[in-house]
Write a protein that holds these residues in place. Structure first.
Motif, PDB file in Angstrom:
ATOM      1  N   HIS A  62       0.702  -1.515  -0.427  1.00 14.82           N
ATOM      2  CA  HIS A  62      -0.498   0.108  -0.074  1.00 14.82           C
ATOM      3  C   HIS A  62       0.701   1.187   0.037  1.00 14.82           C
ATOM      4  CE1 HIS A  62       1.429  -0.420   4.058  1.00 14.82           C
ATOM      5  NE2 HIS A  62       0.609   0.350   4.416  1.00 14.82           N
ATOM      6  N   THR A  63       2.705   0.827   0.225  1.00 15.22           N
ATOM      7  CA  THR A  63       2.514   2.441   0.124  1.00 15.22           C
ATOM      8  C   THR A  63       3.843   1.976  -1.063  1.00 15.22           C
ATOM      9  OG1 THR A  63       4.599   1.545   0.980  1.00 15.22           O
ATOM     10  CG2 THR A  63       2.897   2.369   2.445  1.00 15.22           C
ATOM     11  N   ASP A  64       3.485   1.787  -1.688  1.00 14.03           N
ATOM     12  CA  ASP A  64       4.339   1.710  -3.278  1.00 14.03           C
ATOM     13  C   ASP A  64       3.704   2.647  -4.738  1.00 14.03           C
ATOM     14  OD1 ASP A  64       5.437   0.725  -5.994  1.00 14.03           O
ATOM     15  OD2 ASP A  64       5.432  -1.382  -5.061  1.00 14.03           O
ATOM     16  N   LEU A  65       5.473   3.133  -5.157  1.00 18.96           N
ATOM     17  CA  LEU A  65       5.052   4.009  -5.423  1.00 18.96           C
ATOM     18  C   LEU A  65       4.322   4.062  -6.749  1.00 18.96           C
ATOM     19  CD1 LEU A  65       8.191   6.014  -5.192  1.00 18.96           C
ATOM     20  CD2 LEU A  65       6.338   6.849  -4.391  1.00 18.96           C
ATOM     21  N   GLU A  66       3.959   2.585  -7.087  1.00 25.32           N
ATOM     22  CA  GLU A  66       3.884   2.393  -8.615  1.00 25.32           C
ATOM     23  C   GLU A  66       2.210   2.672  -8.636  1.00 25.32           C
ATOM     24  OE1 GLU A  66       4.756  -1.181 -10.530  1.00 25.32           O
ATOM     25  OE2 GLU A  66       6.569  -0.747 -11.764  1.00 25.32           O
ATOM     26  N   LEU A  67       1.428   2.324  -7.416  1.00 27.60           N
ATOM     27  CA  LEU A  67       0.546   2.067  -7.133  1.00 27.60           C
ATOM     28  C   LEU A  67       0.154   3.866  -6.553  1.00 27.60           C
ATOM     29  CD1 LEU A  67      -1.761   0.782  -5.655  1.00 27.60           C
ATOM     30  CD2 LEU A  67      -0.840   0.891  -3.082  1.00 27.60           C
ATOM     31  N   ALA A  68       0.970   4.535  -6.216  1.00 27.08           N
ATOM     32  CA  ALA A  68       0.696   6.203  -6.016  1.00 27.08           C
ATOM     33  C   ALA A  68       0.445   6.580  -7.702  1.00 27.08           C
ATOM     34  CB  ALA A  68       1.807   6.778  -5.474  1.00 27.08           C
ATOM     35  N   GLY A  85     -15.627  14.892  -7.055  1.00 26.50           N
ATOM     36  CA  GLY A  85     -15.336  13.690  -5.823  1.00 26.50           C
ATOM     37  C   GLY A  85     -14.144  12.935  -5.660  1.00 26.50           C
ATOM     38  N   ALA A  86     -14.607  12.290  -7.083  1.00 26.92           N
ATOM     39  CA  ALA A  86     -14.075  10.843  -7.155  1.00 26.92           C
ATOM     40  C   ALA A  86     -12.558  11.166  -6.943  1.00 26.92           C
ATOM     41  CB  ALA A  86     -14.788   9.767  -7.684  1.00 26.92           C
ATOM     42  N   ALA A  87     -11.740  12.495  -8.233  1.00 26.06           N
ATOM     43  CA  ALA A  87     -10.300  12.898  -8.340  1.00 26.06           C
ATOM     44  C   ALA A  87      -9.790  13.732  -6.911  1.00 26.06           C
ATOM     45  CB  ALA A  87     -10.683  13.686  -9.111  1.00 26.06           C
ATOM     46  N   GLN A  88     -10.623  13.584  -6.374  1.00 27.73           N
ATOM     47  CA  GLN A  88      -9.869  14.306  -4.557  1.00 27.73           C
ATOM     48  C   GLN A  88      -9.682  12.993  -3.830  1.00 27.73           C
ATOM     49  OE1 GLN A  88     -12.985  16.165  -1.750  1.00 27.73           O
ATOM     50  NE2 GLN A  88     -11.076  16.969  -0.892  1.00 27.73           N
ATOM     51  N   SER A  89     -10.737  11.863  -3.856  1.00 30.32           N
ATOM     52  CA  SER A  89      -9.962  10.759  -3.321  1.00 30.32           C
ATOM     53  C   SER A  89      -9.271  10.111  -3.882  1.00 30.32           C
ATOM     54  CB  SER A  89     -11.223   9.855  -3.153  1.00 30.32           C
ATOM     55  OG  SER A  89     -11.113   8.800  -2.527  1.00 30.32           O
ATOM     56  N   CYS A  90      -9.034   9.435  -5.015  1.00 39.81           N
ATOM     57  CA  CYS A  90      -7.851   9.477  -5.541  1.00 39.81           C
ATOM     58  C   CYS A  90      -6.218   9.968  -5.331  1.00 39.81           C
ATOM     59  CB  CYS A  90      -7.984   9.027  -7.034  1.00 39.81           C
ATOM     60  SG  CYS A  90      -8.632   7.983  -7.556  1.00 39.81           S
ATOM     61  N   LEU A  91      -6.336  11.524  -5.072  1.00 39.76           N
ATOM     62  CA  LEU A  91      -5.230  12.329  -5.108  1.00 39.76           C
ATOM     63  C   LEU A  91      -5.310  11.975  -4.080  1.00 39.76           C
ATOM     64  CD1 LEU A  91      -6.370  15.067  -7.575  1.00 39.76           C
ATOM     65  CD2 LEU A  91      -4.642  13.669  -8.201  1.00 39.76           C
ATOM     66  N   GLN A  92      -5.903  12.658  -2.606  1.00 45.89           N
ATOM     67  CA  GLN A  92      -5.908  12.327  -1.406  1.00 45.89           C
ATOM     68  C   GLN A  92      -4.549  11.000  -1.018  1.00 45.89           C
ATOM     69  OE1 GLN A  92      -9.064  13.302   0.343  1.00 45.89           O
ATOM     70  NE2 GLN A  92      -8.846  15.185   0.605  1.00 45.89           N
ATOM     71  N   ASP A  93      -5.497   9.829  -1.396  1.00 43.28           N
ATOM     72  CA  ASP A  93      -4.383   8.224  -1.692  1.00 43.28           C
ATOM     73  C   ASP A  93      -2.709   8.920  -1.648  1.00 43.28           C
ATOM     74  OD1 ASP A  93      -6.746   7.346  -0.201  1.00 43.28           O
ATOM     75  OD2 ASP A  93      -7.667   6.682  -1.858  1.00 43.28           O
ATOM     76  N   ALA A  94      -2.868   9.726  -3.477  1.00 49.55           N
ATOM     77  CA  ALA A  94      -1.693   9.408  -4.225  1.00 49.55           C
ATOM     78  C   ALA A  94      -0.217   9.864  -3.356  1.00 49.55           C
ATOM     79  CB  ALA A  94      -2.221   9.434  -5.323  1.00 49.55           C
ATOM     80  N   LEU A  95      -1.225  11.427  -3.225  1.00 48.56           N
ATOM     81  CA  LEU A  95      -0.262  11.857  -2.287  1.00 48.56           C
ATOM     82  C   LEU A  95       0.182  11.632  -0.202  1.00 48.56           C
ATOM     83  CD1 LEU A  95       1.016  14.999  -1.951  1.00 48.56           C
ATOM     84  CD2 LEU A  95      -1.261  15.510  -0.940  1.00 48.56           C
ATOM     85  N   LYS A  96      -1.042  10.705  -0.564  1.00 54.15           N
ATOM     86  CA  LYS A  96      -0.210  10.203   1.206  1.00 54.15           C
ATOM     87  C   LYS A  96       1.183   9.112   0.744  1.00 54.15           C
ATOM     88  CE  LYS A  96      -2.062   7.756   5.165  1.00 54.15           C
ATOM     89  NZ  LYS A  96      -3.179   6.825   6.241  1.00 54.15           N
ATOM     90  N   ILE A  97       0.675   8.560  -0.484  1.00 54.10           N
ATOM     91  CA  ILE A  97       1.843   7.124  -0.556  1.00 54.10           C
ATOM     92  C   ILE A  97       2.974   8.242  -0.736  1.00 54.10           C
ATOM     93  CG2 ILE A  97       1.901   5.164  -2.361  1.00 54.10           C
ATOM     94  CD1 ILE A  97      -0.946   4.370  -2.606  1.00 54.10           C
ATOM     95  N   ARG A  99       3.600  11.010  -0.214  1.00 57.35           N
ATOM     96  CA  ARG A  99       5.243  11.552   0.722  1.00 57.35           C
ATOM     97  C   ARG A  99       5.647  11.079   1.207  1.00 57.35           C
ATOM     98  NH1 ARG A  99       0.452  16.407   2.155  1.00 57.35           N
ATOM     99  NH2 ARG A  99       1.863  17.919   1.784  1.00 57.35           N
ATOM    100  N   SER A 100       5.557   9.737   1.950  1.00 59.52           N
ATOM    101  CA  SER A 100       5.800   8.280   3.026  1.00 59.52           C
ATOM    102  C   SER A 100       7.189   8.053   1.822  1.00 59.52           C
ATOM    103  CB  SER A 100       4.406   7.681   3.083  1.00 59.52           C
ATOM    104  OG  SER A 100       3.900   6.712   2.317  1.00 59.52           O
ATOM    105  N   SER A 101       6.501   7.293   0.768  1.00 63.72           N
ATOM    106  CA  SER A 101       7.796   6.761   0.213  1.00 63.72           C
ATOM    107  C   SER A 101       8.726   7.395  -0.776  1.00 63.72           C
ATOM    108  CB  SER A 101       7.491   5.882  -0.520  1.00 63.72           C
ATOM    109  OG  SER A 101       6.368   5.178  -0.256  1.00 63.72           O
ATOM    110  N   ALA A 102       8.801   8.557  -0.979  1.00 60.01           N
ATOM    111  CA  ALA A 102       8.932   9.389  -2.153  1.00 60.01           C
ATOM    112  C   ALA A 102      10.257  11.056  -0.977  1.00 60.01           C
ATOM    113  CB  ALA A 102       8.587   9.905  -2.903  1.00 60.01           C
ATOM    114  N   GLY A 103       9.292  11.454   0.442  1.00 59.65           N
ATOM    115  CA  GLY A 103       9.904  12.222   0.399  1.00 59.65           C
ATOM    116  C   GLY A 103       8.544  13.723   0.451  1.00 59.65           C
TER     117      GLY A 103
END
Length: 578
Positions: A62-68, A85-97, A99-103
């Motif tokens: 769930h932290t893999d950058l390809e998933l992001a 609404g769906a765009a916001q949800s996807c982008l928030q999840d992408a941003l979380k991954i 930030r945690s994996s790439a800095g």
């Protein structure tokens, strides 16, 4: 279209080989989705991104950058389709991954912040949109300062859009002038880094107005923005206004930080460049000397850059000793900071080699500098650049002076071939290399070959580069060399007529006080001497000597050449004491 066909073939092969529930298959489908997205085929792109995301969620952490990547791409596609609404949800999840994996400073994080800010802006969530726009700007400017390179058109457009949106929102929200000042200042930095100097000036000027509202006229923020306006004015050639801005910035900086701060040195260096552009080399050197007094105590790249510019100015003033000292120090510091194999070290070695060649007549040292500079470029795989071509040109000139004709010819040929390989077949280096080949042929006694194969080609190339213009100092320089070859062939009357017309060309294009004019006068003296017309020879030789003494150091070889022709005339008259 060709790329899409390859990807579709790859998708079919992967489906048969590993099945549609495999990560490699998902990677291929994701690439197809990107192709659809760039082609504005959004529904097909959405379908591909959803397929890719589903497979990747099953197989990846769930932290893999390809998933992001899948989440970000799907979010960007949904944004374009208006499914916010769906765009916001996807982008928030992408941003979380990301930030945690790439800095937090990763460029992909900035890209997701930008997309998310656009979604939030359209949803009316102004506060969070502003926060993400500012974060995208911070990351973009951080990446820009690290690379020091021009942004691609796409990256520039995306970052510029962030600034426009953030500034508009800040104005609508009646934000404090300090925030608007900083946004405009950053926007100007982005624009100036991409050489959009007029736009940058507008942004910096806006920043100054907001800074003055908050801090008054004498604050460092005002000084920094004034400095940047001055640099932009310098870059577009408005030297008078540039000097006014830089002088004002210098006054504020000294007032706030003292006379010995590095910001003062930066401003003095820019003022030096403006003086140089105005033709006041002595004034430019004075500014450089003041800047050097401040920077001397810290051996960094800023000092090396200042020494490099100082060396150029000293070369213009014909002060070979100071030029050599500046370039030697520049080479030493750049090697200390970068190591031996760096392009900046190579550039400084080229400059040092030119000093040894031009002022010292120390051709062996000059050769070593040029050869080392070219070796560095070869190691760095930059040996097909225009700078490398110039290096071979200089190397060829030195070999020609040492009468190493074969080596000179090889170097001139290599300079020409580099320009052709780098798709610059009409570059001025090609013209100079062809002229160099002609001079090498003359030194071998191949005068007619020099005329037909080299000088005629060089003149035709110059006329073409000048848009058909038949008269210029560069064409006159070539004609002086043609006259020398004609003289050596015994065709003295032809040489004389060519030189007289060339002298008129010099007078029209650059005037009397020019080294090209002096060279033409000198060659006229030589021809008249060969024709036993001593009075004419003496007159032209004395005119050449006067110009050369005004423009060159008293020990320059060209000055000696003029004295020698004059001496030959007096010798022919049996006036031995003179």
């Amino acid at each position: 279209e060709e790329a899409m066909n390859l990807l579709l073939d790859a998708k079919d092969l992967l489906s048969d080989a590993v099945g549609p529930n495999h990560v490699e298959y998902a990677n291929c489908v994701h690439s197809i989705g990107r192709m659809h997205f760039f082609a504005k085929e959004l529904s097909m792109a959405k379908e591909c991104f959803q397929t890719s995301l589903t497979v990747r969620q099953q197989h990846l952490s769930h932290t893999d950058l390809e998933l992001a990547d899948s989440l970000h791409s799907l979010g960007a596609c949904l944004l374009e389709l208006g499914q916010l609404g769906a765009a916001q949800s996807c982008l928030q999840d992408a941003l979380k991954i990301r930030r945690s994996s790439a800095g937090r400073d990763d460029e992909d994080v900035g890209d997701t912040c930008r997309c998310l800010a656009l979604v939030e802006f359209k949803l009316g969530k102004r506060a969070s949109a502003m926060e993400n726009f500012e974060e995208a700007i911070r990351i973009g400017m951080h990446s820009l300062s690290k690379s020091g390179k021009l942004l691609s058109e796409e990256d520039y457009t995306n970052l510029a859009a962030c600034f426009d949106a953030a500034i508009t929102m800040a104005k609508n929200n009646d934000d404090i002038p300090e925030k608007l000042g900083k946004l405009y200042h950053q926007q100007g930095s982005l624009q100036s880094t991409n050489h959009l100097y007029r736009k940058a000036m507008t942004s910096f000027t806006e920043a100054i107005q907001y800074y003055k509202m908050v801090y008054g006229d004498e604050h460092l923020s005002v000084s920094n923005a004034l400095f940047n306006v001055g640099v932009c004015l310098k870059e577009i050639g408005d030297t008078d206004r540039a000097m006014k801005c830089l002088t004002r910035a210098l006054h504020i900086t000294k007032q706030q930080l003292g006379d010995d701060h590095t910001d003062v040195a930066d401003t003095l260096q820019q003022m030096s460049q403006v003086y140089s552009m105005k033709g006041d080399i002595r004034g430019a050197l004075k500014m450089c000397e003041q800047a050097l007094q401040i920077r001397r105590y810290r051996e960094d790249l800023a000092l090396a850059s200042l020494l490099d510019f100082t060396g150029d100015l000293c070369s213009m003033c014909k002060d070979g000793e100071e030029a050599e000292r500046s370039f030697r120090e520049c080479v030493r510091i750049r090697r200390k900071v970068h190591g031996d194999d760096h392009l900046d070290v190579s550039l400084a070695l080229f400059s040092l080699g030119r000093v040894y060649e031009t002022f010292r007549r120390d051709y062996k040292r000059s050769l070593r500098c040029y050869e080392e500079a070219l070796r560095i470029r070869k190691v760095l795989q930059d040996d097909d650049s225009i700078e490398s071509a110039r290096g071979y040109l200089h190397l060829g000139n030195v070999h020609a002076l040492l009468q190493n004709d074969k080596k000179a010819t090889f170097c001139f040929h290599e300079a020409t071939q580099i320009c052709i390989r780098s798709k610059n077949p009409k570059h001025e280096v090609v013209e100079d290399a062809i002229v160099g080949q002609g001079q090498a042929l003359v030194s071998q006694g191949k005068y007619q070959e020099a005329l037909d194969q080299c000088y005629a080609r060089a003149r035709a190339l110059r006329i073409e580069r000048d848009g058909g213009k038949q008269e210029s100092a560069d064409i006159a320089n070539i004609q002086v060399l043609e006259a020398e070859a004609l003289e050596r062939l015994g065709r003295k009357d032809e040489a004389l007529q060519l030189l007289l017309s060339t002298l008129d060309m010099y007078k029209i294009t650059v005037g009397i006080e020019h080294l090209g004019t002096a060279a033409c006068l000198h060659r006229l003296a030589e021809v008249y001497f060969e024709l036993n017309e001593g009075d004419e020879a003496l007159s032209y030789a004395q005119q050449a000597l006067k110009i050369r003494k005004n423009l060159l150091s008293k020990n320059d070889q060209a000055v000696g050449d003029s004295y020698f022709v004059i001496a030959k005339v007096f010798l022919s008259r049996r006036d031995l004491d003179t």
